[in-house]
Design a protein around this motif. Structure first.
Motif, PDB file in Angstrom:
ATOM      1  N   THR A   1      46.571  14.505  48.255  1.00  0.00           N
ATOM      2  CA  THR A   1      47.664  14.393  49.218  1.00  0.00           C
ATOM      3  C   THR A   1      48.190  15.772  49.592  1.00  0.00           C
ATOM      4  O   THR A   1      48.451  16.052  50.761  1.00  0.00           O
ATOM      5  CB  THR A   1      48.801  13.542  48.634  1.00  0.00           C
ATOM      6  OG1 THR A   1      48.268  12.273  48.248  1.00  0.00           O
ATOM      7  CG2 THR A   1      49.909  13.347  49.631  1.00  0.00           C
ATOM      8  N   ALA A   2      48.335  16.649  48.623  1.00  0.00           N
ATOM      9  CA  ALA A   2      48.818  18.004  48.889  1.00  0.00           C
ATOM     10  C   ALA A   2      47.824  18.783  49.748  1.00  0.00           C
ATOM     11  O   ALA A   2      48.219  19.492  50.680  1.00  0.00           O
ATOM     12  CB  ALA A   2      49.071  18.733  47.577  1.00  0.00           C
ATOM     13  N   ARG A   3      46.534  18.651  49.452  1.00  0.00           N
ATOM     14  CA  ARG A   3      45.524  19.339  50.265  1.00  0.00           C
ATOM     15  C   ARG A   3      45.494  18.794  51.682  1.00  0.00           C
ATOM     16  O   ARG A   3      45.332  19.561  52.641  1.00  0.00           O
ATOM     17  CB  ARG A   3      44.145  19.203  49.637  1.00  0.00           C
ATOM     18  CG  ARG A   3      43.942  20.168  48.490  1.00  0.00           C
ATOM     19  CD  ARG A   3      42.553  20.090  47.963  1.00  0.00           C
ATOM     20  NE  ARG A   3      42.429  18.798  47.274  1.00  0.00           N
ATOM     21  CZ  ARG A   3      41.304  18.186  47.022  1.00  0.00           C
ATOM     22  NH1 ARG A   3      40.182  18.716  47.377  1.00  0.00           N
ATOM     23  NH2 ARG A   3      41.291  17.040  46.395  1.00  0.00           N
ATOM     24  N   GLY A   4      45.635  17.493  51.839  1.00  0.00           N
ATOM     25  CA  GLY A   4      45.671  16.906  53.170  1.00  0.00           C
ATOM     26  C   GLY A   4      46.871  17.380  53.968  1.00  0.00           C
ATOM     27  O   GLY A   4      46.762  17.700  55.158  1.00  0.00           O
ATOM     28  N   PHE A   5      48.026  17.440  53.322  1.00  0.00           N
ATOM     29  CA  PHE A   5      49.231  17.931  53.991  1.00  0.00           C
ATOM     30  C   PHE A   5      49.068  19.382  54.404  1.00  0.00           C
ATOM     31  O   PHE A   5      49.398  19.767  55.534  1.00  0.00           O
ATOM     32  CB  PHE A   5      50.446  17.769  53.071  1.00  0.00           C
ATOM     33  CG  PHE A   5      51.690  18.401  53.616  1.00  0.00           C
ATOM     34  CD1 PHE A   5      52.384  17.795  54.651  1.00  0.00           C
ATOM     35  CD2 PHE A   5      52.150  19.597  53.109  1.00  0.00           C
ATOM     36  CE1 PHE A   5      53.524  18.374  55.160  1.00  0.00           C
ATOM     37  CE2 PHE A   5      53.284  20.188  53.609  1.00  0.00           C
ATOM     38  CZ  PHE A   5      53.983  19.579  54.647  1.00  0.00           C
ATOM     39  N   LEU A   6      48.530  20.207  53.513  1.00  0.00           N
ATOM     40  CA  LEU A   6      48.333  21.615  53.822  1.00  0.00           C
ATOM     41  C   LEU A   6      47.327  21.799  54.954  1.00  0.00           C
ATOM     42  O   LEU A   6      47.531  22.633  55.849  1.00  0.00           O
ATOM     43  CB  LEU A   6      47.877  22.352  52.570  1.00  0.00           C
ATOM     44  CG  LEU A   6      47.741  23.864  52.681  1.00  0.00           C
ATOM     45  CD1 LEU A   6      49.088  24.486  53.028  1.00  0.00           C
ATOM     46  CD2 LEU A   6      47.228  24.420  51.380  1.00  0.00           C
ATOM     47  N   SER A   7      46.263  21.024  54.952  1.00  0.00           N
ATOM     48  CA  SER A   7      45.258  21.115  56.018  1.00  0.00           C
ATOM     49  C   SER A   7      45.843  20.732  57.364  1.00  0.00           C
ATOM     50  O   SER A   7      45.614  21.421  58.369  1.00  0.00           O
ATOM     51  CB  SER A   7      44.074  20.206  55.703  1.00  0.00           C
ATOM     52  OG  SER A   7      43.478  20.584  54.496  1.00  0.00           O
ATOM     53  N   ARG A   8      46.588  19.638  57.392  1.00  0.00           N
ATOM     54  CA  ARG A   8      47.217  19.228  58.653  1.00  0.00           C
ATOM     55  C   ARG A   8      48.235  20.254  59.135  1.00  0.00           C
ATOM     56  O   ARG A   8      48.330  20.540  60.327  1.00  0.00           O
ATOM     57  CB  ARG A   8      47.888  17.868  58.488  1.00  0.00           C
ATOM     58  CG  ARG A   8      46.926  16.735  58.526  1.00  0.00           C
ATOM     59  CD  ARG A   8      47.656  15.393  58.557  1.00  0.00           C
ATOM     60  NE  ARG A   8      46.855  14.422  57.847  1.00  0.00           N
ATOM     61  CZ  ARG A   8      47.034  14.048  56.597  1.00  0.00           C
ATOM     62  NH1 ARG A   8      48.022  14.537  55.894  1.00  0.00           N
ATOM     63  NH2 ARG A   8      46.237  13.175  56.030  1.00  0.00           N
ATOM     64  N   THR A   9      49.004  20.808  58.207  1.00  0.00           N
ATOM     65  CA  THR A   9      50.007  21.805  58.572  1.00  0.00           C
ATOM     66  C   THR A   9      49.350  23.041  59.170  1.00  0.00           C
ATOM     67  O   THR A   9      49.820  23.568  60.187  1.00  0.00           O
ATOM     68  CB  THR A   9      50.850  22.189  57.343  1.00  0.00           C
ATOM     69  OG1 THR A   9      51.454  21.009  56.817  1.00  0.00           O
ATOM     70  CG2 THR A   9      51.907  23.202  57.682  1.00  0.00           C
ATOM     71  N   ILE A  10      48.275  23.512  58.573  1.00  0.00           N
ATOM     72  CA  ILE A  10      47.565  24.675  59.106  1.00  0.00           C
ATOM     73  C   ILE A  10      46.992  24.382  60.479  1.00  0.00           C
ATOM     74  O   ILE A  10      47.150  25.170  61.419  1.00  0.00           O
ATOM     75  CB  ILE A  10      46.474  25.145  58.131  1.00  0.00           C
ATOM     76  CG1 ILE A  10      47.109  25.760  56.887  1.00  0.00           C
ATOM     77  CG2 ILE A  10      45.540  26.154  58.798  1.00  0.00           C
ATOM     78  CD1 ILE A  10      46.116  26.082  55.793  1.00  0.00           C
TER      79      ILE A  10
END
Length: 93
Positions: free
Chosen positions: A33-42
């Protein structure tokens, strides 16, 4: 006597623990979930920054802001795309 890092005692204060960091099954879900959030944010941040500077460039006729934003954001987006769409194994060429 104080236990110093250079002392020759066999009893060490900090021992590495072999195994997984978390014993919970939810740790993988939280990590994903954290990696997905970071990827979307970038991705959204890079797209928004390039779009805003592109509109600014169209309005003023100077595209220096687009070049600067792309020089900073391009490698981040490249790393993101390489991570998700890159090769998966050692033997893949």
């Amino acid at each position: 006597m104080w236990d110093t890092p250079w002392s020759r005692t066999s009893d060490r204060r900090f021992q590495p623990r072999i195994g997984r960091d978390f014993e919970l099954e939810d740790a993988y879900v939280i990590d994903a979930t954290a990696r997905g959030f970071l990827s979307r944010t970038i991705a959204i941040g890079v797209g928004g920054a390039v779009a805003v500077t592109g509109v600014y460039g169209l309005a003023t006729g100077s595209y220096l802001a687009v070049e600067v934003v792309w020089a900073v954001a391009g490698p981040m987006l490249g790393a993101l795309v390489t991570h998700y769409f890159g090769s998966t194994g050692k033997d893949s060429r």
